[in-house]
Motif scaffolding. Structure first.
Motif, PDB file in Angstrom:
ATOM      1  N   UNK A 105      57.377 -23.375  44.341  1.00 25.58           N
ATOM      2  CA  UNK A 105      57.708 -23.213  42.922  1.00 25.58           C
ATOM      3  C   UNK A 105      59.213 -23.127  42.705  1.00 25.58           C
ATOM      4  N   UNK A 106      59.879 -22.357  43.533  1.00 23.95           N
ATOM      5  CA  UNK A 106      61.340 -22.266  43.458  1.00 23.95           C
ATOM      6  C   UNK A 106      61.987 -23.633  43.671  1.00 23.95           C
ATOM      7  N   UNK A 107      61.469 -24.292  44.700  1.00 24.15           N
ATOM      8  CA  UNK A 107      62.053 -25.594  45.062  1.00 24.15           C
ATOM      9  C   UNK A 107      61.957 -26.568  43.886  1.00 24.15           C
ATOM     10  N   UNK A 108      60.780 -26.629  43.285  1.00 28.64           N
ATOM     11  CA  UNK A 108      60.618 -27.521  42.133  1.00 28.64           C
ATOM     12  C   UNK A 108      61.579 -27.164  41.015  1.00 28.64           C
ATOM     13  N   UNK A 109      61.679 -25.877  40.714  1.00 29.97           N
ATOM     14  CA  UNK A 109      62.565 -25.464  39.620  1.00 29.97           C
ATOM     15  C   UNK A 109      64.012 -25.859  39.924  1.00 29.97           C
ATOM     16  N   UNK A 110      64.432 -25.629  41.166  1.00 34.44           N
ATOM     17  CA  UNK A 110      65.829 -25.888  41.516  1.00 34.44           C
ATOM     18  C   UNK A 110      66.125 -27.386  41.536  1.00 34.44           C
ATOM     19  N   UNK A 111      65.226 -28.178  42.080  1.00 36.80           N
ATOM     20  CA  UNK A 111      65.475 -29.620  42.157  1.00 36.80           C
ATOM     21  C   UNK A 111      65.342 -30.273  40.779  1.00 36.80           C
ATOM     22  N   UNK A 112      64.446 -29.733  39.957  1.00 39.21           N
ATOM     23  CA  UNK A 112      64.376 -30.212  38.567  1.00 39.21           C
ATOM     24  C   UNK A 112      65.720 -30.000  37.877  1.00 39.21           C
ATOM     25  N   UNK A 113      66.332 -28.858  38.156  1.00 45.08           N
ATOM     26  CA  UNK A 113      67.608 -28.546  37.513  1.00 45.08           C
ATOM     27  C   UNK A 113      68.681 -29.550  37.902  1.00 45.08           C
ATOM     28  N   UNK A 114      68.533 -30.156  39.070  1.00 49.35           N
ATOM     29  CA  UNK A 114      69.499 -31.159  39.516  1.00 49.35           C
ATOM     30  C   UNK A 114      69.175 -32.543  38.958  1.00 49.35           C
ATOM     31  N   UNK A 115      68.146 -32.618  38.153  1.00 48.98           N
ATOM     32  CA  UNK A 115      67.796 -33.894  37.536  1.00 48.98           C
ATOM     33  C   UNK A 115      67.074 -34.836  38.479  1.00 48.98           C
ATOM     34  N   UNK A 116      66.492 -34.305  39.544  1.00 49.79           N
ATOM     35  CA  UNK A 116      65.770 -35.159  40.487  1.00 49.79           C
ATOM     36  C   UNK A 116      64.332 -35.358  39.998  1.00 49.79           C
ATOM     37  N   UNK A 117      63.887 -36.594  40.012  1.00 49.36           N
ATOM     38  CA  UNK A 117      62.508 -36.888  39.647  1.00 49.36           C
ATOM     39  C   UNK A 117      61.583 -36.343  40.726  1.00 49.36           C
ATOM     40  N   UNK A 118      60.397 -35.915  40.311  1.00 52.25           N
ATOM     41  CA  UNK A 118      59.408 -35.510  41.314  1.00 52.25           C
ATOM     42  C   UNK A 118      58.903 -36.751  42.040  1.00 52.25           C
ATOM     43  N   UNK A 119      58.715 -36.651  43.356  1.00 47.12           N
ATOM     44  CA  UNK A 119      58.169 -37.786  44.103  1.00 47.12           C
ATOM     45  C   UNK A 119      56.743 -38.107  43.647  1.00 47.12           C
ATOM     46  N   UNK A 120      56.259 -39.258  44.064  1.00 50.58           N
ATOM     47  CA  UNK A 120      54.883 -39.633  43.716  1.00 50.58           C
ATOM     48  C   UNK A 120      53.887 -38.680  44.361  1.00 50.58           C
ATOM     49  N   UNK A 121      54.147 -38.313  45.602  1.00 51.78           N
ATOM     50  CA  UNK A 121      53.246 -37.448  46.356  1.00 51.78           C
ATOM     51  C   UNK A 121      54.080 -36.427  47.114  1.00 51.78           C
ATOM     52  N   UNK A 122      53.635 -35.178  47.104  1.00 52.70           N
ATOM     53  CA  UNK A 122      54.321 -34.126  47.875  1.00 52.70           C
ATOM     54  C   UNK A 122      53.307 -33.432  48.772  1.00 52.70           C
ATOM     55  N   UNK A 123      52.983 -34.062  49.875  1.00 52.57           N
ATOM     56  CA  UNK A 123      51.941 -33.516  50.749  1.00 52.57           C
ATOM     57  C   UNK A 123      52.434 -32.269  51.481  1.00 52.57           C
ATOM     58  N   UNK A 124      51.486 -31.398  51.751  1.00 52.25           N
ATOM     59  CA  UNK A 124      51.799 -30.195  52.529  1.00 52.25           C
ATOM     60  C   UNK A 124      51.210 -30.348  53.927  1.00 52.25           C
ATOM     61  N   UNK A 125      51.995 -29.969  54.898  1.00 60.40           N
ATOM     62  CA  UNK A 125      51.568 -30.141  56.290  1.00 60.40           C
ATOM     63  C   UNK A 125      50.207 -29.510  56.548  1.00 60.40           C
ATOM     64  N   UNK A 126      49.972 -28.347  55.973  1.00 67.65           N
ATOM     65  CA  UNK A 126      48.716 -27.653  56.285  1.00 67.65           C
ATOM     66  C   UNK A 126      47.500 -28.377  55.725  1.00 67.65           C
ATOM     67  N   UNK A 127      47.717 -29.312  54.799  1.00 66.85           N
ATOM     68  CA  UNK A 127      46.588 -30.103  54.299  1.00 66.85           C
ATOM     69  C   UNK A 127      46.291 -31.308  55.189  1.00 66.85           C
ATOM     70  N   UNK A 128      47.082 -31.506  56.222  1.00 66.58           N
ATOM     71  CA  UNK A 128      46.911 -32.690  57.066  1.00 66.58           C
ATOM     72  C   UNK A 128      46.727 -32.331  58.544  1.00 66.58           C
ATOM     73  N   UNK A 129      46.260 -31.111  58.786  1.00 63.58           N
ATOM     74  CA  UNK A 129      46.076 -30.677  60.167  1.00 63.58           C
ATOM     75  C   UNK A 129      45.060 -31.582  60.876  1.00 63.58           C
ATOM     76  N   UNK A 130      43.972 -31.905  60.180  1.00 66.93           N
ATOM     77  CA  UNK A 130      42.936 -32.733  60.812  1.00 66.93           C
ATOM     78  C   UNK A 130      43.501 -34.097  61.204  1.00 66.93           C
ATOM     79  N   UNK A 131      44.322 -34.656  60.323  1.00 63.10           N
ATOM     80  CA  UNK A 131      44.909 -35.965  60.633  1.00 63.10           C
ATOM     81  C   UNK A 131      45.877 -35.864  61.808  1.00 63.10           C
ATOM     82  N   UNK A 132      46.591 -34.734  61.890  1.00 60.23           N
ATOM     83  CA  UNK A 132      47.511 -34.554  63.023  1.00 60.23           C
ATOM     84  C   UNK A 132      46.713 -34.478  64.324  1.00 60.23           C
ATOM     85  N   UNK A 133      45.612 -33.713  64.284  1.00 59.60           N
ATOM     86  CA  UNK A 133      44.795 -33.583  65.496  1.00 59.60           C
ATOM     87  C   UNK A 133      44.257 -34.949  65.910  1.00 59.60           C
TER      88      UNK A 133
END
Length: 484
Positions: A105-133
Motif C-alpha cells: 500500500x505504501x509503495x503504491x501511494x509513493x510511486x503514484x505520487x511520482x506519476x508512475x502508471x501502475x503496471x498491467x500485472x503486479x504478481x506477488x511471489x507467494x502466489x507463485x510458489x507452486x509454479x516455482x516448485x
RNA sequence: GGCGGGUUGGCGGAGAGGUUACGCAGCGGAUUGCAAAUCCGUGAAGACCGGUUCGAUUCCGGUACCCGCCUCCA
C-alpha cells in the motif's frame, strides 16, 4: 523507431517486438519489507517512461508490463515473527501477508505520487510458489539442479552461457574468491533454488520438505507464467545484473530451452545523494515518503530523475530539486489547471524522438524548454503529458500551493496576501512594505505578480517544523489585526 | 584480484564524425513604486597522451583519476 541500449549485446539496437500486438516487459520490483527508498524509485520512473513510449507506439492495449512484489524475504520474516511473539494472532504466513499488504500500500501511494502508471500485472511471489516448485522440478529432471540436505541448488556448470550477460566467467569469479562455500554445494558458484525453513520461518510444502524459494527463481517463474518463455524486455537496476539477472537467465533458459527468455535487457545506473552513495552509514539514506513529507512534490522528484539519462549515475541534490520546482511552477502557471490545457493531438517529434532514442529524457526536457520558448504551447503540453508531467490538478496544487502547511495556516496567509494586495492597489506603499517586512521576519516572503495578483513563499522551507508552525499562527493572527 | 561504467563550459547535463544542446548561475537590456518573478540578448567546454580522418569533444589504443558490481542493496 525505438532504439534501446541492450545490456546483453552492449549496443544500442533497433527495438523489434516479438509480437507487436502484445509487447511484453518485466521489471524487477521491490522487496516489500519497508518504505521504498529514493533509489528504488529510479527504475520505476525510468521504465514508466518506457512503458508510456511503448503504449504510444504500439497502443495501450498492446503492451503488457509486469512488475513483481517480492514478498518472501528474511527482513519481512523478522518483522512478522516479532509481531507474532508480541502476541499478534494468526499464522506466520498470515502475519507476513499482513506486513506485505501494508508495505505494498505504501509503495503504491509513493510511486503514484511520482506519476508512475501502475503496471498491467503486479504478481506477488507467494502466489507463485507452486509454479516455482514446478520449475525447480523441471530443472532437476533436466540435470540442471540437484537436491541436497533440504536444499535445491542450480548447477551453474550445466549452463554454458552462464556469465554472458554480465561479462564474467565462472572461473574468474571463483578466482575472485568471494563466493559462499557451503557443504551442500557441488560447486561454489551454484546458487540456491529452494531452502529449508524451520518453524520460525515461513515455509511451503515441497518435494524437498517444508521450505521457501531462493531469491532468483520467483522472477523466472512469474515471467514465464505471465509473459511466456520468450518476451521482449527485462529491466532493473544495474546492481541486479549480477547475480540476479544472470541467475534468472540460467534458470529460465535451462527450464524452457524452447524460449529465448528476454530479448532486450535494460539496466539503470545507481542513484547517489549529494555526490555520495546513499547508505544508512553515511546518514544520507531517505525514502520517497521522507521527501514527500518534507513538502517536495512527487512531480519535482520525477523531473529531477528525468534530467539524467538512465544509463548514468544520478546525483540527487537539494539544489536540483529547487531548480526543478521553479521550472514546474512556471509551467503550471503558464498552462493553468488541466481543464484549460490546450493539448495537441500528437506528441511532438521534438519530444518523441529523444525518448525513442534509448530514453533520452534529458533531451526530451530540453525540447520542452525549446517548445516553451517558441510559444508552441499545445505541443509543449502534449510533450509534458507524454513524459508524465503536468497532467493532474492534484500535482498542480502540490507545486503551486505551499508547502506542507495546515489549511488553517494557508487560509490565514491568503488573508494577509489579500490585505497586502489591497494596500498595494491603493499605493499605500509604506503600509504594504511594513507588512511585507513583518512577514519576512516570520519566514514568509510576499511576492507581487502581474495584474495585481500575488503569491508567497517560504524564505527557508527547511526550517518549518511543527513548533514553528504554531508560533507562526499566532504571528499571523497578530498581523491580521494590525493591518486589517 | 575479476567485470563494467564514467571524466564535457562557473555548476548540472545531452546528442551527433564537420553546423546553437538545454537548464541554472553570470553579464547586458526591457519591465517594475522598490524588489522578486517574467521577457529579450549574450560570453563560456569537452581529463591527459597518441592514432585513424580532409576534419574528433564524438571512433581506436594507452595513462591518470572517479564510481558501481562481484556481500539475496534498484
Amino acid at each position: 523507431m525505438i532504439r534501446l541500449h541492450n545490456t546483453k549485446t552492449r549496443r544500442k539496437e533497433a527495438f523489434v517486438p516479438l509480437d507487436p500486438a502484445n509487447v511484453r516487459m518485466y521489471l524487477c520490483g521491490p522487496t516489500v519489507y519497508d518504505r521504498a527508498h529514493l533509489g528504488n524509485a529510479r527504475p520505476v520512473v525510468v521504465f514508466d517512461v518506457l512503458y508510456r513510449l511503448l503504449r504510444h507506439v504500439y497502443g495501450a492495449d498492446h503492451v503488457t508490463y509486469v512488475r513483481n512484489f517480492t514478498d518472501v524475504d528474511d527482513k519481512i520474516n523478522a518483522t512478522a515473527l516479532a509481531r507474532q511473539q508480541a502476541g499478534a494472532p494468526g499464522s506466520l504466513e498470515e502475519l507476513i501477508r499482513e506486513r506485505t499488504e501494508e508495505t505494498i500500500g505504501w509503495y503504491h501511494a509513493d510511486m503514484d505520487a511520482l506519476g508512475a502508471l501502475r503496471p498491467s500485472v503486479e504478481p506477488r511471489a507467494t502466489d507463485y510458489i507452486a509454479q516455482m516448485i514446478a520449475m525447480i522440478e523441471g530443472l532437476i529432471a533436466g540435470g540442471h539442479a540437484y537436491a541436497k540436505d533440504g536444499h535445491v541448488l542450480f548447477r551453474v556448470r550445466s549452463y554454458k552461457a552462464y556469465g554472458a550477460l554480465s561479462g564474467r566467467s565462472v572461473d574468474d569469479m571463483i578466482a575472485g574468491a568471494r563466493v559462499e562455500v557451503a557443504p551442500f554445494k557441488e560447486d561454489p558458484m551454484d546458487f540456491v533454488l529452494w531452502k529449508p525453513s524451520d518453524d520460525e520461518l515461513p515455509g511451503w510444502d515441497s518435494p524437498w520438505g517444508r521450505g521457501r524459494p531462493g531469491w532468483h527463481i520467483e522472477c523466472s517463474a512469474m515471467s514465464y507464467e505471465l509473459l511466456g518463455a520468450s518476451f521482449d524486455i527485462h529491466a532493473g537496476g544495474i546492481d541486479l545484473q549480477f547475480p540476479h539477472h544472470e541467475n534468472e537467465i540460467a534458470q529460465s533458459c535451462c527450464a524452457h530451452p524452447e524460449g529465448g527468455f528476454a530479448q532486450v535487457w535494460l539496466h539503470n545506473e545507481m542513484l547517489q545523494v549529494e555526490g555520495k552513495k546513499m547508505s544508512k552509514s553515511l546518514g544520507n539514506f531517505f525514502t520517497v515518503r521522507d521527501l514527500l513529507d518534507q513538502g517536495i512534490p512527487g512531480e519535482v522528484i520525477r523531473f529531477v530523475f528525468l534530467q539524467t539519462h538512465y544509463g548514468k549515475p544520478m546525483d540527487w541534490t537539494a539544489e536540483k530539486a529547487q531548480v526543478a520546482r521553479n521550472h514546474l511552477r512556471r509551467w503550471w502557471e503558464l498552462l493553468g489547471p488541466v481543464e484549460y490545457h490546450s493539448v495537441s493531438k500528437n506528441v511532438p517529434s521534438e519530444v518523441l524522438n529523444p525518448v525513442s532514442n534509448d530514453l533520452d529524457t534529458p533531451g526530451a526536457l530540453a525540447a520542452l524548454f525549446q517548445l516553451e520558448k517558441a510559444g508552441r504551447f499545445e505541443e509543449f503540453a502534449s510533450g509534458a503529458k507524454f513524459l508524465g508531467l503536468l497532467n493532474s490538478n492534484e500535482k498542480r496544487a502540490e507545486i503551486l500551493s505551499s508547502k506542507s502547511l495546515s489549511d488553517a495556516l494557508n487560509s490565514k496567509i491568503e488573508g494577509i496576501v489579500r490585505i497586502w494586495i489591497e494596500h498595494r492597489r491603493n499605493k499605500n506603499w509604506e503600509v504594504a512594505d511594513s507588512l511585507k517586512t513583518a512577514m519576512r521576519e516570520i519566514g514568509i516572503e510576499l511576492v507581487a505578480l502581474k495584474d495585481n495578483r500575488s503569491d508567497w513563499k517560504h524564505v527557508d522551507p527547511d526550517e518549518l517544523d511543527d513548533s514553528r508552525q504554531s508560533s507562526l499562527e499566532a504571528s499571523l493572527d497578530e498581523l491580521l489585526r494590525r493591518f486589517r
